[in-house]
Design a protein around this motif. Structure first.
Motif, short mmCIF file in Angstrom:
data_model
loop_
_atom_site.label_atom_id
_atom_site.label_comp_id
_atom_site.label_asym_id
_atom_site.label_seq_id
_atom_site.Cartn_x
_atom_site.Cartn_y
_atom_site.Cartn_z
N GLN A 124 16.28 -2.86 -21.66
CA GLN A 124 16.98 -1.67 -21.19
C GLN A 124 18.36 -1.49 -21.82
O GLN A 124 18.87 -0.37 -21.88
N GLN A 125 18.97 -2.55 -22.29
CA GLN A 125 20.31 -2.42 -22.87
C GLN A 125 20.29 -1.76 -24.25
O GLN A 125 21.32 -1.37 -24.77
N LEU A 126 19.10 -1.61 -24.85
CA LEU A 126 19.02 -0.93 -26.14
C LEU A 126 19.47 0.52 -26.05
O LEU A 126 20.04 1.07 -26.99
N ALA A 127 19.21 1.16 -24.92
CA ALA A 127 19.58 2.56 -24.76
C ALA A 127 21.09 2.75 -24.78
O ALA A 127 21.59 3.80 -25.20
N PHE A 128 21.84 1.73 -24.31
CA PHE A 128 23.29 1.85 -24.20
C PHE A 128 24.02 1.19 -25.36
O PHE A 128 25.16 1.52 -25.65
N GLY A 129 23.36 0.23 -26.01
CA GLY A 129 24.02 -0.52 -27.07
C GLY A 129 24.05 0.23 -28.39
O GLY A 129 23.14 0.99 -28.71
N ASP A 130 25.12 0.00 -29.16
CA ASP A 130 25.18 0.59 -30.50
C ASP A 130 24.54 -0.38 -31.49
O ASP A 130 24.10 -1.48 -31.15
N GLY A 131 24.48 0.04 -32.74
CA GLY A 131 23.82 -0.77 -33.76
C GLY A 131 24.44 -2.14 -33.93
O GLY A 131 23.73 -3.13 -34.12
N ASP A 132 25.77 -2.23 -33.84
CA ASP A 132 26.43 -3.51 -34.02
C ASP A 132 26.04 -4.49 -32.92
O ASP A 132 25.75 -5.66 -33.19
N LEU A 133 26.02 -4.03 -31.67
CA LEU A 133 25.61 -4.89 -30.56
C LEU A 133 24.18 -5.37 -30.75
O LEU A 133 23.88 -6.57 -30.61
N ILE A 134 23.28 -4.46 -31.08
CA ILE A 134 21.87 -4.82 -31.20
C ILE A 134 21.66 -5.80 -32.34
O ILE A 134 20.89 -6.77 -32.21
N ARG A 135 22.34 -5.59 -33.45
CA ARG A 135 22.21 -6.53 -34.57
C ARG A 135 22.62 -7.93 -34.16
O ARG A 135 21.97 -8.92 -34.50
N GLN A 136 23.72 -8.03 -33.40
CA GLN A 136 24.19 -9.35 -32.97
C GLN A 136 23.22 -10.01 -31.98
O GLN A 136 23.08 -11.23 -31.96
N LEU A 137 22.54 -9.20 -31.18
CA LEU A 137 21.66 -9.75 -30.15
C LEU A 137 20.34 -10.27 -30.72
O LEU A 137 19.73 -11.17 -30.13
N ILE A 138 19.89 -9.72 -31.84
CA ILE A 138 18.57 -10.12 -32.34
C ILE A 138 18.62 -10.99 -33.57
O ILE A 138 17.63 -11.70 -33.86
N ASP A 139 19.71 -11.00 -34.29
CA ASP A 139 19.78 -11.78 -35.54
C ASP A 139 19.63 -13.27 -35.24
O ASP A 139 20.38 -13.83 -34.44
N TYR A 181 8.48 1.86 -28.06
CA TYR A 181 9.61 2.78 -28.13
C TYR A 181 10.89 2.03 -28.49
O TYR A 181 11.69 2.48 -29.32
N GLU A 182 11.08 0.88 -27.87
CA GLU A 182 12.28 0.07 -28.15
C GLU A 182 12.29 -0.41 -29.60
O GLU A 182 13.36 -0.54 -30.20
N ALA A 183 11.10 -0.67 -30.16
CA ALA A 183 11.03 -1.09 -31.56
C ALA A 183 11.60 -0.01 -32.47
O ALA A 183 12.35 -0.29 -33.42
N SER A 184 11.24 1.24 -32.18
CA SER A 184 11.78 2.35 -32.97
C SER A 184 13.29 2.49 -32.76
O SER A 184 14.03 2.79 -33.70
N MET A 185 13.74 2.26 -31.53
CA MET A 185 15.16 2.34 -31.24
C MET A 185 15.94 1.26 -32.01
O MET A 185 17.04 1.49 -32.50
N ILE A 186 15.35 0.08 -32.11
CA ILE A 186 16.01 -1.01 -32.83
C ILE A 186 16.22 -0.65 -34.29
O ILE A 186 17.32 -0.80 -34.84
N THR A 187 15.18 -0.15 -34.95
CA THR A 187 15.34 0.20 -36.37
C THR A 187 16.27 1.39 -36.55
O THR A 187 17.08 1.42 -37.49
N GLN A 188 16.20 2.35 -35.65
CA GLN A 188 17.06 3.53 -35.77
C GLN A 188 18.53 3.16 -35.59
O GLN A 188 19.38 3.58 -36.39
N LYS A 189 18.84 2.38 -34.57
CA LYS A 189 20.24 2.09 -34.27
C LYS A 189 20.85 1.05 -35.20
O LYS A 189 22.04 1.10 -35.50
#
Length: 328
Positions: free
Chosen positions: A172-187, A197-205
């Motif tokens: 659920q935090q993908l909707a609120f997180g920006d690209g920088d946050l998401i990159r740090q969380l999954i790298d 849907y979240e997979a598409s959000m990850i690549t988009q953001k």
């Protein structure tokens, strides 16, 4: 060895709307949106992603370690989880905030409108993992689920620094997180879990392609709803596993958490990704068949019967021996 499950711990307030939200929405007036839905019923249930996953693991006979922040109103919930084999000794208790609340309305098409009050969850950033590991032993995995973003970042960075294998599950935090946050969380994650849907959000953001993501994580597990699950890796062929047919479809909240519990349990037992996905799908179907994320009761005989019906005798031969500590 142990499983550390970090993330939200909450109370769910679940309501059912006897129509479809889409019938009440005017597409060209969404900027002026003001609607109210008359619901038929209200169910107050225990929830939160981390607690739901721990409940599922406990029902499969494991003893997961719950890591999160709650309010002083957590006492009864703690007793419930401990009765289901969940280690709650590392849960942080806030002196000023209530335990988080999830409020969700589901329509007849299984569409949902939800709100989440973080409350004590914001104090999860104060939790350090090493003292927990010192207490329970080196973890097989640390799952980092949706939580206070600062807490998620702290846990992720500590896993990288200390060499703990971690499962990135930002959900659920993908909707609120920006690209920088998401990159740090999954790298650097050993496993990344998301829905389609979240997979598409990850690549988009993030601006990363699917291959870029796979270059940075060991395995990407993508749940596909009624179509089951897909597992992707740069080092192995794509695996697809069909969902288990449900007896009845009642409420989808918590289905993904149950899948994660089954998937992690199988990996802890040394099973491969296909078997892990099958066990995850089987546990998940028990959640969709009733209201509430922690209301299902497992019967070993019925569990094995449904496993064989969905995935065949070979799956039973691999999984059943590990159900010795199955909790009815």
């Amino acid at each position: 060895m142990s499983l550390l499950i970090t993330g939200s711990i909450a109370t769910d307030h679940l309501m059912s709307f006897p129509g479809q939200f889409s019938d009440s929405l005017v597409v060209d007036q969404l900027d002026k949106l003001s609607v109210s839905f008359l619901v038929e019923d209200l169910e107050v249930r225990r929830g939160g992603c981390a607690a739901n996953i721990c409940f599922g693991l406990g029902n499969l006979g494991l003893r997961p370690v719950l890591v999160g922040a709650v309010g002083e109103d957590f006492a009864e919930y703690r007793s419930w989880l401990e009765r289901h084999l969940v280690d709650c000794d590392s849960v942080h208790v806030s002196e000023t905030r209530h335990t988080a609340r999830f409020v969700c309305t589901t329509d007849t098409a299984m569409a949902q409108i939800a709100s989440f009050y973080a409350g004590a969850m914001s104090e999860s950033r104060e939790i350090e993992l090493k003292p927990i590991v010192d207490r329970v032993g080196a973890p097989d995995y640390v799952l980092i689920g949706p939580d206070d973003p600062a807490g998620m970042l702290r846990h992720t960075e500590e896993c990288r620094q200390r060499g703990y294998q971690f499962v990135a599950d930002p959900s659920q935090q993908l909707a609120f997180g920006d690209g920088d946050l998401i990159r740090q969380l999954i790298d650097g994650a050993h496993i990344l879990v998301s829905n389609e849907y979240e997979a598409s959000m990850i690549t988009q953001k993030t601006g990363w392609t699917r291959d870029d993501v796979l270059d940075r994580v060991g395995t990407w597990v993508i749940t596909l709803g009624a179509q089951g699950v897909a597992i992707e890796s740069r080092k192995a062929d794509r695996i697809t596993v069909a969902a288990v047919p449900e007896i009845r479809k009642v409420e989808p909240t918590g289905v993904g958490d149950a899948f994660r519990a089954g998937f992690l349990a199988a990996l802890t037992w040394g099973l491969d990704h296909e078997r892990a996905a099958q066990l995850g799908c089987l546990l998940a179907v028990y959640v969709v068949e009733q209201v509430g994320t922690q209301e299902y009761v497992l019967s070993r005989a019925e569990f094995v019967r449904r496993l064989e019906s969905a995935y065949g005798p070979d799956a039973v031969a691999d999984i059943e021996p590990h159900l010795a500590t199955f909790r009815p």
